[in-house]
Design a protein around this motif. Structure first.
Motif, PDB file in Angstrom:
ATOM      1  N   SER A  86      -0.522   3.207   7.668  1.00 51.05           N
ATOM      2  CA  SER A  86       0.854   2.742   7.374  1.00 51.05           C
ATOM      3  C   SER A  86       0.775   1.927   6.039  1.00 51.05           C
ATOM      4  O   SER A  86       1.686   2.049   5.289  1.00 51.05           O
ATOM      5  N   GLU A  90       0.551   4.352   3.231  1.00 48.02           N
ATOM      6  CA  GLU A  90       1.581   5.088   3.067  1.00 48.02           C
ATOM      7  C   GLU A  90       2.423   4.377   2.526  1.00 48.02           C
ATOM      8  O   GLU A  90       3.459   4.853   1.618  1.00 48.02           O
ATOM      9  N   ARG A  91       2.652   2.982   2.226  1.00 48.42           N
ATOM     10  CA  ARG A  91       3.676   2.327   1.600  1.00 48.42           C
ATOM     11  C   ARG A  91       3.225   2.361   0.052  1.00 48.42           C
ATOM     12  O   ARG A  91       3.987   2.422  -0.829  1.00 48.42           O
ATOM     13  N   ILE A  92       1.984   1.958  -0.260  1.00 44.62           N
ATOM     14  CA  ILE A  92       1.724   1.782  -1.736  1.00 44.62           C
ATOM     15  C   ILE A  92       0.826   2.797  -2.255  1.00 44.62           C
ATOM     16  O   ILE A  92       0.667   2.777  -3.521  1.00 44.62           O
ATOM     17  N   ALA A  93       0.167   3.825  -1.641  1.00 43.82           N
ATOM     18  CA  ALA A  93      -0.857   4.579  -2.159  1.00 43.82           C
ATOM     19  C   ALA A  93       0.073   5.618  -2.886  1.00 43.82           C
ATOM     20  O   ALA A  93       1.269   6.396  -2.576  1.00 43.82           O
TER      21      ALA A  93
END
Lengths: 131, 306
Positions: B193, B196-199
């Motif tokens: 999770s 998923e936010r920053i990659a």
């Protein structure tokens, strides 16, 4: 009154990429009358910080919205809403809605609801969300 | 195309004849934030250490800013920040002393910045590092790696021991840095999770190679689970482009493909005239599909009942 980053609801762990969630929500805000043409979207930085997501993701969503003619880039100011996004023929728009209605009906059948019960529910929801 | 910031070419690494990395290729461009996923023991740490020249490859080559990783110049090293799985701290020093000590190795150390991070992340400057909790040690490790504002930041499981609020704080610090400085980040993690936010990109390590490397959005847009319903029994052979894995049942099959599109849907209709349901998958599910997948898709043992 302009739109705030906190009005966006992002689910990073959904199967839908974050940039799409943002695009969908901008369009929903416009359709729902919460965003009018001439208003500005929050800055990329404000969105990234508030939502805790990669700024490039926000930029990508904004670039797509720009390409779709939903917003325009105003130099030094950000993204401005162009006009209510009612595009395409009625048939095309109905086609867009089709999958959502279909999945709702499938779910209703799974729950053992009758056609009448499902239709009544749709009418009720329509009444509760006046234009 | 910009020169890759960090790169591996046909990288192989074996320990006692046991291959961990087996001809791996990877090139990370400037500004990318790459999340490295892999099961336990898949070789994430080995890959990171080879990329940074901390381990010598058995074969192949790694480059950092164009230089051979095994033989990096001090100038290139000073552009790197590395957070190992376990921060190496000197237990008799205080947090502040540890920061000053590390800073002395760097020309462009930003002491004020470090100070504000210590404060933001609720570490006390006067505490001895030997007395810090695992999570606090990890925070300090990150601060020490950020102090010289590296162009390339490499983190090995940076958030494993951080509580959710510390993780969010950590992510927002990274996001700030990326926005302002356009630096490149490679990090391994199990917490999909956060990724998923920053990659911007995802690399999935499997069997010593990258099973997948590319933009996260492309992965989520393309990687779909399909449920195929066949009128007259599922075929025994299903050769689809980008097939990740599939389970065959009597009249239906559950299929994961890497790049779903209209063309594939049409092809399915044409060839088998089957009914297709498409499901989105989040990164955790995608990761499970890839890491659970055998090289050759296998069918489940449902033959018994048929």
């Amino acid at each position: 009154m302009t739109v705030q980053p906190s009005q966006f609801e992002i689910h990073p762990s959904s199967g839908i990429p974050i940039y799409r969630q943002i695009i969908d929500q901008v369009q929903a805000l416009i359709v729902g009358g919460h965003l009018h043409d001439g208003q500005m979207l929050p800055s990329v930085r404000a969105m990234a910080t508030e939502l805790g997501v990669n700024p490039m993701t926000i930029s990508k969503a904004y670039a797509r919205l720009e390409a779709d003619g939903v917003v325009e880039r105003v130099r030094g100011k950000g993204m401005r809403i162009l006009r209510p996004a009612v595009d395409g023929s009625a048939a095309q728009r109905l086609k867009q809605l089709y999958p959502s209605v279909e999945s709702a009906i499938v779910r209703g059948r799974q729950l053992g609801l009758s056609d009448k019960q499902i239709l009544d529910l749709i009418r009720k929801v329509l009444r509760e969300n006046p234009l | 195309m910009n020169l890759p910031v960090i790169q591996a070419e046909r990288l192989e690494k074996s320990f006692d004849g046991q291959a961990v990395l087996d001809g791996l290729d990877l090139a990370i461009a400037p500004g990318q934030i790459v999340g490295l996923l892999g099961t336990n023991g898949s070789g994430k740490t080995t890959l990171i250490k080879c990329l940074l020249g901390l381990l010598r490859p058995t074969a192949g080559v790694c480059r950092v800013f164009g230089e051979d990783a095994w033989d990096m110049s001090p100038a290139t090293k000073s552009r790197l920040g590395y957070v190992p799985q376990e921060a190496e701290l000197l237990p008799w020093m205080t947090v502040q002393q540890m920061c000053d000590y590390t800073g002395a190795f760097y020309k462009h150390w930003r002491a004020d910045d470090v100070q504000s991070l210590i404060c933001q992340w609720q570490l006390s400057p006067d505490q001895r590092t030997g007395a810090l909790s695992v999570g606090q040690r990890q925070k300090l490790g990150v601060i020490l790696a950020l102090g010289h504002h590296p162009d390339l930041l490499v983190l090995d499981e940076p958030v494993a021991s951080l509580d959710p609020s510390a993780r969010r704080q950590f992510l927002s610090t990274l996001i700030d840095r990326v926005e302002v400085e356009q630096n490149t980040i490679l990090f391994s993690t199990h917490i999909t999770s956060d990724l998923e936010r920053i990659a911007s990109h995802v690399a999935i390590l499997r069997a010593g190679k990258l099973a997948w490397f590319g933009p996260l959005d492309e992965l989520k847009d393309g990687c779909k689970r399909l449920r195929l319903y066949f009128a007259d029994g599922a075929p025994t052979d299903l050769d689809l482009p980008g097939l990740v894995r599939w389970d065959r049942h009597q009249n239906h099959a559950v299929v994961t493909v890497a790049s779903f599109d209209q063309g594939l849907l049409d092809a399915l209709h044409r060839r088998w005239n089957c009914d297709v349901r498409v499901e989105d998958m989040n990164l955790e599910e995608i990761f499970l599909e890839w890491s659970g997948a055998a090289e050759v898709p296998s069918t489940v043992a449902t033959e018994v009942g048929s």
